[in-house]
Design a protein around this motif. Structure first.
Motif, PDB file in Angstrom:
ATOM      1  N   ARG A 121      -7.376   3.226   5.320  1.00  0.00           N
ATOM      2  CA  ARG A 121      -7.743   4.291   4.379  1.00  0.00           C
ATOM      3  C   ARG A 121      -7.370   3.902   2.963  1.00  0.00           C
ATOM      4  O   ARG A 121      -8.166   4.064   2.028  1.00  0.00           O
ATOM      5  N   ARG A 122      -6.182   3.376   2.780  1.00  0.00           N
ATOM      6  CA  ARG A 122      -5.732   3.008   1.425  1.00  0.00           C
ATOM      7  C   ARG A 122      -6.422   1.741   0.931  1.00  0.00           C
ATOM      8  O   ARG A 122      -6.658   1.595  -0.278  1.00  0.00           O
TER       9      ARG A 122
ATOM     10  N   GLU B 298      -3.599   4.904   7.972  1.00  0.00           N
ATOM     11  CA  GLU B 298      -3.270   4.876   6.550  1.00  0.00           C
ATOM     12  C   GLU B 298      -3.573   3.519   5.925  1.00  0.00           C
ATOM     13  O   GLU B 298      -3.905   3.439   4.733  1.00  0.00           O
TER      14      GLU B 298
ATOM     15  N   VAL C 169       2.870   2.384   2.512  1.00  0.00           N
ATOM     16  CA  VAL C 169       2.890   3.037   3.825  1.00  0.00           C
ATOM     17  C   VAL C 169       4.237   2.742   4.475  1.00  0.00           C
ATOM     18  O   VAL C 169       4.484   1.610   4.894  1.00  0.00           O
TER      19      VAL C 169
ATOM     20  N   ALA D  90      -9.747   2.870  -0.357  1.00  0.00           N
ATOM     21  CA  ALA D  90      -9.650   3.554  -1.647  1.00  0.00           C
ATOM     22  C   ALA D  90      -9.662   2.562  -2.806  1.00  0.00           C
ATOM     23  O   ALA D  90     -10.058   2.906  -3.923  1.00  0.00           O
TER      24      ALA D  90
ATOM     25  N   LEU E 206       0.805  -1.213   0.000  1.00  0.00           N
ATOM     26  CA  LEU E 206       0.000   0.000   0.000  1.00  0.00           C
ATOM     27  C   LEU E 206       0.840   1.266   0.000  1.00  0.00           C
ATOM     28  O   LEU E 206       0.295   2.371  -0.084  1.00  0.00           O
TER      29      LEU E 206
END
Length: 479
Positions: free
Chosen positions: A246-247, A243, A104, A250, A102
């Motif tokens: 969240r990713r 994160e 991160v 998405a 991802l």
């Protein structure tokens, strides 16, 4: 359908506020191959795995955000803090791979310096002094940890009830077993603090078999309790743990509905229809319920689930935990040779951490309140809780600790879509009487949450494993 981009990172909305109530059993608003209940880490991972296999998932999330027990909030501009899950450990291979995929970045937990101790009337002692004064007691503790490792090795993580001594171990609490080891007050207190730091309930509430299961799923006690190399809390995420969900969200924008609390799951050989408060309803061939067992037990099922499954969810309460953050103009404790960690039986917090960000000059101390401390102090007004925590920090780190620039805390049992943290724990006789119903599918219904994992159960690593396992089972059925 609402995009997760509208909600990810929103933390202040009241989930109780819904203008729409009830469900229309005749209206189906969505069609999918698989409905996933819950957009925590397990649910998001399950949905992503299904999508990669060419299936159409639909994630229904009760809250107005994704992440479940992962929650990052910005306490000051440019300073995110973790109200929920925060660390991964060196053997959390799934999480490292996920973060890399991802995009991160990660960074190591700060460890340099001495820990501050305050146990059994010792007063506040630095680590070296504490270890010198209580060397014999620490040797006792090490002996018991080695015994725990040996016993845990006998517990099959996929079926703890099949351990050779499962009936014996499940009939007593972890606290009762600890009390029978002849430990000194210092060693016994340290053992309690370390264990409650993992399970977030007093050891008298947890079966000894459950403790051994937890140790087995995490490797050995050194991996479970340590924060240094090899432990469970060695690494953090740039931008905050939030994160990760969240990713993931998405990637699932067209397959995610927020503010959709599931109320009823109608199921049969032909598939499922999932009804939400507010009128959302989805028809699918399978459903993965990716929320904690106790919340899964609050959904209605038609036809009703077997009594054994229902009895299980009545016996798996979520634990109690909260975190409190104090932000300072600089990490002043480092100049004094301290690492920001405290271990105390005086409290109200039992442990703390330095949670400063790299390349950020501000100092951040995190205090943990778990088990009984979370229950007692979480019920107090914030001003009283903050004053008690401030007094503790002053004892350990000096008068500068009384002058933070900001303070924030977060308690999980009041959150309606989690009702506790970090995980669910089995009391006596739960594993041996009902444990096999925890992850076993019921017809077209599958279960996934970190509580069902067989590797690093109760951690984010376990949440990923559980989501992947449930998705693979569904893919095999539908292929």
């Amino acid at each position: 359908m609402r995009s997760p981009a509208d909600f990810v990172g929103v933390s202040g909305a009241d989930p109780h506020v819904h203008a729409r109530v009830g469900c229309d059993s005749n209206a189906v608003t969505h069609e999918a191959d698989v409905v996933v209940v819950g957009a925590g880490l397990s649910g998001l991972i399950a949905a992503r795995t299904l999508l990669a296999a060419g299936l159409r998932p639909l994630v229904l999330e009760a809250d107005n955000r994704v992440g479940g027990r992962i929650l990052t909030e910005e306490v000051l501009p440019g300073l995110p803090v973790e109200i929920g899950a925060q660390w991964i450990g060196d053997t959390h291979h799934r999480m490292f791979a996920l973060a890399d995929e991802l995009g991160v970045p990660t960074f190591p937990q700060y460890e340099d310096g001495e820990t501050s101790y305050e146990l059994v009337g010792s007063g506040v002692l630095r680590e070296n002094d504490f270890h010198t004064r209580f060397a014999d007691e620490l040797a006792e503790l090490d002996r018991v940890l080695r015994v725990l490792d040996e016993l845990a090795a006998e517990v099959p993580p996929e079926a703890p009830w099949r351990a050779p001594r499962a009936a014996e171990w499940d009939a007593i609490t972890a606290g009762a077993w600890y009390d029978g080891q002849g430990l000194s007050p210092v060693a016994r207190t340290l053992l309690e603090i370390c264990t409650v730091g993992i399970l977030a309930v007093p050891t008298v509430e947890v079966s000894f078999l459950h403790l051994l299961f937890t140790i087995q799923t995490c490797g050995v006690t050194a991996e479970l309790f340590a924060e240094s190399e090899g432990g469970a809390q060695t690494t953090r995420f740039v931008g905050g743990t939030g994160e990760i969900p969240r990713r993931l969200a998405a990637l699932l924008t067209a397959h995610l509905v927020l503010d959709a609390p599931v109320q009823l799951i109608e199921h049969g050989p032909g598939g499922v229809t999932v009804h939400c408060r507010g009128g959302v309803a989805a028809r699918a061939r399978r459903v993965i319920v990716a929320i904690s067992p106790t919340l899964a037990g609050r959904i209605m099922y038609d036809p009703p689930l077997p009594g054994r499954r229902d009895q299980l969810t009545q016996r798996l309460p979520n634990a109690a935990a909260m975190k409190a953050f104090f932000v300072y103009d600089e990490p002043f404790w480092r100049a004094e040779g301290l690492n920001g960690q405290l271990i105390s039986d005086v409290g109200p917090a039992r442990m703390s951490n330095d949670t400063c960000l790299p390349d950020d000059g501000r100092g951040v101390l995190l205090l943990f309140l778990e088990g009984e401390q979370a229950r007692v102090y979480g019920a107090l007004p914030e001003v009283e809780r903050r004053a008690a925590l401030t007094a503790e920090l002053v004892r350990h780190f000096g008068s500068r600790a009384a002058r933070p620039e900001a303070y924030v805390d977060g308690e999980w049992s009041e959150r309606p879509w989690t009702r506790g943290c970090y995980n669910a724990n089995c009391g006596p006789l739960v594993w041996t009487s009902y444990g096999s119903a925890l992850a076993e599918p019921i017809g077209v219904i599958h279960w996934a949450s970190t509580d069902t994992a067989t590797r690093w159960s109760a951690y984010m690593e376990g949440a990923v494993e559980a989501g992947e396992r449930a998705a693979r089972a569904v893919i095999a059925e539908l292929s």
